[in-house]
Design a protein around this motif. Structure first.
Motif, mmCIF file in Angstrom:
data_model
loop_
_atom_site.group_PDB
_atom_site.id
_atom_site.type_symbol
_atom_site.label_atom_id
_atom_site.label_comp_id
_atom_site.label_asym_id
_atom_site.label_seq_id
_atom_site.Cartn_x
_atom_site.Cartn_y
_atom_site.Cartn_z
ATOM 1 N N ALA A 197 0.651 -1.350 -0.098
ATOM 2 C CA ALA A 197 -0.068 0.117 0.008
ATOM 3 C C ALA A 197 0.736 1.250 0.232
ATOM 4 C CB ALA A 197 -0.941 0.173 1.222
ATOM 5 N N GLU A 201 0.551 6.661 -2.779
ATOM 6 C CA GLU A 201 -0.996 6.466 -3.828
ATOM 7 C C GLU A 201 -2.006 7.061 -3.087
ATOM 8 O OE1 GLU A 201 -1.403 2.653 -4.996
ATOM 9 O OE2 GLU A 201 0.797 2.461 -6.086
ATOM 10 N N ASN A 202 -1.670 7.767 -1.561
ATOM 11 C CA ASN A 202 -2.742 8.566 -1.012
ATOM 12 C C ASN A 202 -2.791 9.903 -1.358
ATOM 13 O OD1 ASN A 202 -3.227 5.974 0.550
ATOM 14 N ND2 ASN A 202 -1.746 6.861 1.933
ATOM 15 N N VAL A 214 -12.377 9.111 -1.166
ATOM 16 C CA VAL A 214 -11.402 8.185 -2.080
ATOM 17 C C VAL A 214 -10.387 7.492 -1.361
ATOM 18 C CG1 VAL A 214 -9.929 8.557 -3.906
ATOM 19 C CG2 VAL A 214 -11.714 10.025 -3.758
ATOM 20 N N LEU A 215 -9.845 8.033 -0.318
ATOM 21 C CA LEU A 215 -8.987 7.308 0.787
ATOM 22 C C LEU A 215 -9.784 5.888 1.209
ATOM 23 C CD1 LEU A 215 -7.046 9.921 2.484
ATOM 24 C CD2 LEU A 215 -5.962 8.404 0.712
ATOM 25 N N ASP A 217 -12.083 4.296 0.019
ATOM 26 C CA ASP A 217 -12.390 3.177 -1.023
ATOM 27 C C ASP A 217 -11.025 2.534 -1.392
ATOM 28 O OD1 ASP A 217 -14.970 3.768 -1.243
ATOM 29 O OD2 ASP A 217 -14.847 5.222 -3.027
ATOM 30 N N ARG A 218 -9.899 3.327 -1.318
ATOM 31 C CA ARG A 218 -8.711 2.771 -1.669
ATOM 32 C C ARG A 218 -8.362 1.716 -0.350
ATOM 33 N NH1 ARG A 218 -2.343 4.014 -0.318
ATOM 34 N NH2 ARG A 218 -1.519 2.451 -1.927
ATOM 35 N N ALA A 221 -10.645 -1.600 -0.532
ATOM 36 C CA ALA A 221 -10.030 -2.332 -1.661
ATOM 37 C C ALA A 221 -8.913 -3.091 -1.284
ATOM 38 C CB ALA A 221 -9.462 -1.515 -3.020
ATOM 39 N N GLU A 243 1.068 7.188 6.026
ATOM 40 C CA GLU A 243 -0.134 6.116 5.809
ATOM 41 C C GLU A 243 -1.261 6.184 6.957
ATOM 42 O OE1 GLU A 243 -0.772 4.305 2.614
ATOM 43 O OE2 GLU A 243 0.175 2.462 3.227
#
Length: 276
Positions: A197, A201-202, A214-215, A217-218, A221, A243
């Motif tokens: 992770a 990508e955050n 959005v975070l 949902d990430r 997943a 993170e």
């Protein structure tokens, strides 16, 4: 509470009768220290914080590259930054918060209730027309008290068994997780059972943290839920703090493995997994 502050809100807060304390936490893996960048220009009234010496302790290789400082050492550093109990604090860097979040996490772990990260860092401050100054800010020594324990942590033994009980996130770049490259630690790969992770990508393209939904949902997943514990590690416990910041913004509580992969990979008894 809100863990982020935008540049415009910080500029307004700095004009208040009781402005927040601002800490400059510029740092990059492999150096050099951020003191030169601080001297070249920083947010007015900001105090420079050296991540390697003030936000980390020193120990055996199996303790990791950035073990937590002792409470006594951290309290001495905090007072040197001029902090007092109850102060509001804002931390920033020039890498979208990925190093400043270490100060955010440590201060909260030590009992500070109001600590925020400047969203987008120094780039966002400049883009908003924020002024910079070059004179070093040496504050009057503070009187803050430090008591660790406000945020959860795990050790290597807990990390080893964590994937069976929850989700263990690896915040490093994907190629380091897969073991394709390893620039600093003695072994490549990841803790078995961990999920890749990357903390980068955050972030949006402009360096701002992605919106909370959005975070959420990430992380969903990646297997994160409200019903199972979550823990995070990286190379040495720095970007893992970022993170955790993203997880909190998304509504999840997570523990930090402070030793992270630098501690794990220095222990020959610990297995290392490769690949995706």
């Amino acid at each position: 509470m809100t863990h982020l502050i935008d540049a415009a809100s910080l500029a307004a807060a700095l004009t208040a009768s009781t402005p927040p304390r601002v800490l400059d936490v510029r740092w990059k893996l492999g150096g050099p220290p951020g003191a030169q960048e601080y001297a070249a220009g920083h947010i007015p009234e900001a105090v420079y914080v050296d991540l390697d010496t003030e936000l980390a302790g020193h120990g055996l290789p199996t303790d990791g590259r950035h073990p937590l400082p002792t409470p006594e050492d951290f309290q001495d550093a905090v007072r040197g930054w001029g902090l007092n109990d109850g102060d509001e604090v804002v931390v920033y860097d020039d890498v979208s918060g990925t190093s400043a979040a270490r100060a955010w996490w440590l201060l909260r772990h030590a009992g500070f209730a109001s600590v925020r990260v400047l969203d987008g860092g120094l780039a966002a401050w400049r883009a908003a027309g924020g002024a910079l100054e070059t004179a070093a800010n040496i504050p009057e020594r503070g009187t803050a008290t430090v008591a660790y324990g406000a945020l959860p942590t795990i050790d290597a033994d807990s990390a080893a068994g964590f994937p069976a009980a929850g989700v263990l996130l690896d915040a490093r770049a994907g190629e380091r997780f897969r073991g394709e490259v390893e620039p600093v630690d003695p072994r490549a790969g990841h803790i078995p059972g961990a999920v890749s992770a990357p903390t980068t990508e955050n972030l949006a393209a402009d360096g701002m943290l992605l919106p909370a939904d959005v975070l959420a949902d990430r992380f969903a997943a990646l297997g994160v839920t409200q019903d199972a514990p979550v823990a995070v590690y990286c190379g040495s416990g720095v970007t893992a703090a970022h993170e955790i910041l993203a997880l909190e913004v998304a509504g999840f509580r997570a523990a930090l493995y402070p030793g992270s992969f630098s501690a794990w990979s220095n222990d020959a008894q610990r297995p290392v997994a490769m690949g995706a």
